[in-house]
Design a protein around this motif. Structure first.
Motif, PDB file in Angstrom:
ATOM      1  N   ALA A 105       0.825  -1.207   0.000  1.00  0.00           N
ATOM      2  CA  ALA A 105       0.000   0.000   0.000  1.00  0.00           C
ATOM      3  C   ALA A 105       0.858   1.256   0.000  1.00  0.00           C
ATOM      4  N   CYS A 106       1.951   1.235   0.744  1.00  0.00           N
ATOM      5  CA  CYS A 106       2.838   2.410   0.783  1.00  0.00           C
ATOM      6  C   CYS A 106       3.472   2.671  -0.576  1.00  0.00           C
ATOM      7  N   TRP A 107       3.988   1.619  -1.220  1.00  0.00           N
ATOM      8  CA  TRP A 107       4.605   1.799  -2.541  1.00  0.00           C
ATOM      9  C   TRP A 107       3.571   2.287  -3.547  1.00  0.00           C
ATOM     10  N   PHE A 108       2.372   1.695  -3.524  1.00  0.00           N
ATOM     11  CA  PHE A 108       1.341   2.081  -4.485  1.00  0.00           C
ATOM     12  C   PHE A 108       0.893   3.529  -4.257  1.00  0.00           C
ATOM     13  N   ASP A 109       0.667   3.896  -3.005  1.00  0.00           N
ATOM     14  CA  ASP A 109       0.195   5.247  -2.710  1.00  0.00           C
ATOM     15  C   ASP A 109       1.228   6.288  -3.120  1.00  0.00           C
ATOM     16  N   ALA A 110       2.498   6.019  -2.822  1.00  0.00           N
ATOM     17  CA  ALA A 110       3.540   6.974  -3.192  1.00  0.00           C
ATOM     18  C   ALA A 110       3.655   7.101  -4.707  1.00  0.00           C
ATOM     19  N   SER A 140       8.962  -0.766  -8.966  1.00  0.00           N
ATOM     20  CA  SER A 140       8.923  -2.215  -9.171  1.00  0.00           C
ATOM     21  C   SER A 140      10.202  -2.872  -8.671  1.00  0.00           C
ATOM     22  N   VAL A 141      11.336  -2.245  -8.966  1.00  0.00           N
ATOM     23  CA  VAL A 141      12.619  -2.755  -8.473  1.00  0.00           C
ATOM     24  C   VAL A 141      12.646  -2.725  -6.944  1.00  0.00           C
ATOM     25  N   LEU A 142      12.169  -1.628  -6.365  1.00  0.00           N
ATOM     26  CA  LEU A 142      12.149  -1.493  -4.909  1.00  0.00           C
ATOM     27  C   LEU A 142      11.285  -2.573  -4.270  1.00  0.00           C
ATOM     28  N   SER A 143      10.121  -2.828  -4.841  1.00  0.00           N
ATOM     29  CA  SER A 143       9.231  -3.863  -4.303  1.00  0.00           C
ATOM     30  C   SER A 143       9.870  -5.243  -4.399  1.00  0.00           C
ATOM     31  N   ALA A 144      10.475  -5.536  -5.553  1.00  0.00           N
ATOM     32  CA  ALA A 144      11.093  -6.858  -5.736  1.00  0.00           C
ATOM     33  C   ALA A 144      12.256  -7.070  -4.777  1.00  0.00           C
ATOM     34  N   PHE A 145      13.117  -6.062  -4.632  1.00  0.00           N
ATOM     35  CA  PHE A 145      14.275  -6.203  -3.747  1.00  0.00           C
ATOM     36  C   PHE A 145      13.860  -6.302  -2.284  1.00  0.00           C
ATOM     37  N   LEU A 216       3.832  17.869  -1.714  1.00  0.00           N
ATOM     38  CA  LEU A 216       4.784  16.842  -2.159  1.00  0.00           C
ATOM     39  C   LEU A 216       5.355  16.058  -0.979  1.00  0.00           C
ATOM     40  N   THR A 217       5.375  16.709   0.175  1.00  0.00           N
ATOM     41  CA  THR A 217       5.907  16.036   1.366  1.00  0.00           C
ATOM     42  C   THR A 217       5.159  14.740   1.671  1.00  0.00           C
ATOM     43  N   ARG A 218       3.878  14.688   1.310  1.00  0.00           N
ATOM     44  CA  ARG A 218       3.079  13.479   1.556  1.00  0.00           C
ATOM     45  C   ARG A 218       3.682  12.257   0.879  1.00  0.00           C
ATOM     46  N   SER A 219       4.176  12.440  -0.335  1.00  0.00           N
ATOM     47  CA  SER A 219       4.771  11.312  -1.055  1.00  0.00           C
ATOM     48  C   SER A 219       6.039  10.824  -0.365  1.00  0.00           C
ATOM     49  N   PHE A 220       6.860  11.763   0.116  1.00  0.00           N
ATOM     50  CA  PHE A 220       8.056  11.366   0.848  1.00  0.00           C
ATOM     51  C   PHE A 220       7.694  10.655   2.147  1.00  0.00           C
ATOM     52  N   GLN A 221       6.614  11.086   2.782  1.00  0.00           N
ATOM     53  CA  GLN A 221       6.174  10.409   3.999  1.00  0.00           C
ATOM     54  C   GLN A 221       5.725   8.987   3.710  1.00  0.00           C
ATOM     55  N   GLU A 222       5.016   8.775   2.605  1.00  0.00           N
ATOM     56  CA  GLU A 222       4.587   7.425   2.244  1.00  0.00           C
ATOM     57  C   GLU A 222       5.777   6.537   1.899  1.00  0.00           C
ATOM     58  N   LEU A 223       6.752   7.099   1.201  1.00  0.00           N
ATOM     59  CA  LEU A 223       7.963   6.329   0.911  1.00  0.00           C
ATOM     60  C   LEU A 223       8.693   5.962   2.197  1.00  0.00           C
TER      61      LEU A 223
END
Length: 319
Positions: A105-110, A140-145, A216-223
């Motif tokens: 959910a975090c990767w998708f939301d970001a 995708s790379v981040l999720s796989a690793f 934009l800070t929201r995206s960094f928070q989700e990441l």
């Protein structure tokens, strides 16, 4: 580093099924847990039959065996140990499932938020599309690793049969310098995470994303939340049950497998009933402990032999 110009081509449609086939009884019976439990239970049942026939001629069990109350206390203690072990393993499994879904959910939301921020971009369309495609591939790379690191745990897997293989969306479209950087580091998740952050900052500077910095800070928070969830999940894969507790558990189970046949041979009314009760009691306890051992790292492939399913991830595993 500029990653927006590191894209080559467009990813092909995803060719793999969206869910794995359901497991059958035949699949379950071919697992190491089932085979080991059946083997030990068969030995216990056979020993019970042998002791039963010997006791018919020699009649030694009545003089040698302790009071049945001792056996009842021992079996109760063994059942409590196995129950605690299984409850601990199931707790780890449910926590792993929660972490996996939260991570996804975090990767998708970001990723979806960052793509939405390009809606009002004033940059040329080819730069916006290059940013979006590069972002999706890096996520995708981040999720796989992250999933690969979780299933590896503390390095106990030695063959490809022990692990899932993860396909990365458009891996060949990324620039060779990115792939070389990932091959040269032992902290691949953190490295890709930093690449995504730099990619976003670069897009903000070049006005590929037209959005206010506080939003934009929201995206960094989700990441950041995704990375924190990943490290919380690592404690389940990298911190196994203490070895001393495992040794005590297996010692108790071995004692049970040796003790039960003598009691069943003494208090049953036939060889077949002696074999049946010895087999069933031993098989249940050993299989229960085997399930707990399998779920010790719930991210590994062998955990699927116990609980069918797969995590929804951007980089899905190949069949």
């Amino acid at each position: 580093a500029v990653y927006c110009g590191a894209l080559r081509g467009v990813a092909a449609p995803w060719p793999y099924p969206l869910s794995p086939p359901a497991m059958s009884f035949q699949d379950t019976s071919n697992t190491p847990i089932f085979k080991k439990s059946t083997f030990v239970a068969t030995l216990a049942g056979t020993l019970s039959v042998i002791v039963y026939h010997i006791d018919k001629g020699v009649n030694f069990l009545e003089a040698w065996m302790p009071d049945p109350v001792v056996f009842n206390v021992f079996i109760t203690f063994t059942s409590l140990v196995a129950g605690f072990r299984t409850a601990h393993a199931l707790g780890r499994y449910t926590d792993a499932a929660a972490y996996t879904h939260k991570l996804n959910a975090c990767w998708f939301d970001a990723a979806s938020t960052l793509i939405a921020f390009c809606r009002a971009s004033k940059a040329p369309e080819h730069e916006v599309r290059a940013f979006q495609h590069t972002l999706i591939r890096l996520v995708s790379v981040l999720s796989a690793f992250s999933l690969e690191s979780l299933q590896a745990g503390h390095g106990s897997m030695t063959t490809d049969k022990d692990r899932y293989r993860f396909e990365i969306l458009g891996a060949n479209d990324l620039d060779g310098s990115i792939l070389r950087s990932l091959r040269g580091t032992n902290h691949k998740v953190e490295c890709v995470f930093q690449m995504i952050q730099q990619l976003v900052v670069e897009a903000q500077i070049t006005e590929v994303m037209s959005i206010a910095p506080p939003i934009l800070t929201r995206s960094f928070q989700e990441l950041g939340m995704g990375l924190m969830t990943y490290h919380e999940a690592k404690k389940l894969s990298c911190v196994p049950l203490p070895f001393a507790y495992k040794m005590i558990t297996i010692s108790i189970l071995i004692s049970q497998a040796l003790f039960t046949p003598f009691i069943m041979a003494q208090f049953t009314q036939g060889a077949w009933s002696s074999f049946f009760y010895s087999f069933v009691g031993t098989w249940l306890l050993w299989y229960l402990n085997g399930v707990a051992d399998t779920l010790d790292n719930p991210f590994r492939r062998e955990a699927r032999h116990v609980a069918h399913g797969q995590p929804p991830v951007v980089a899905r595993r190949s069949p």
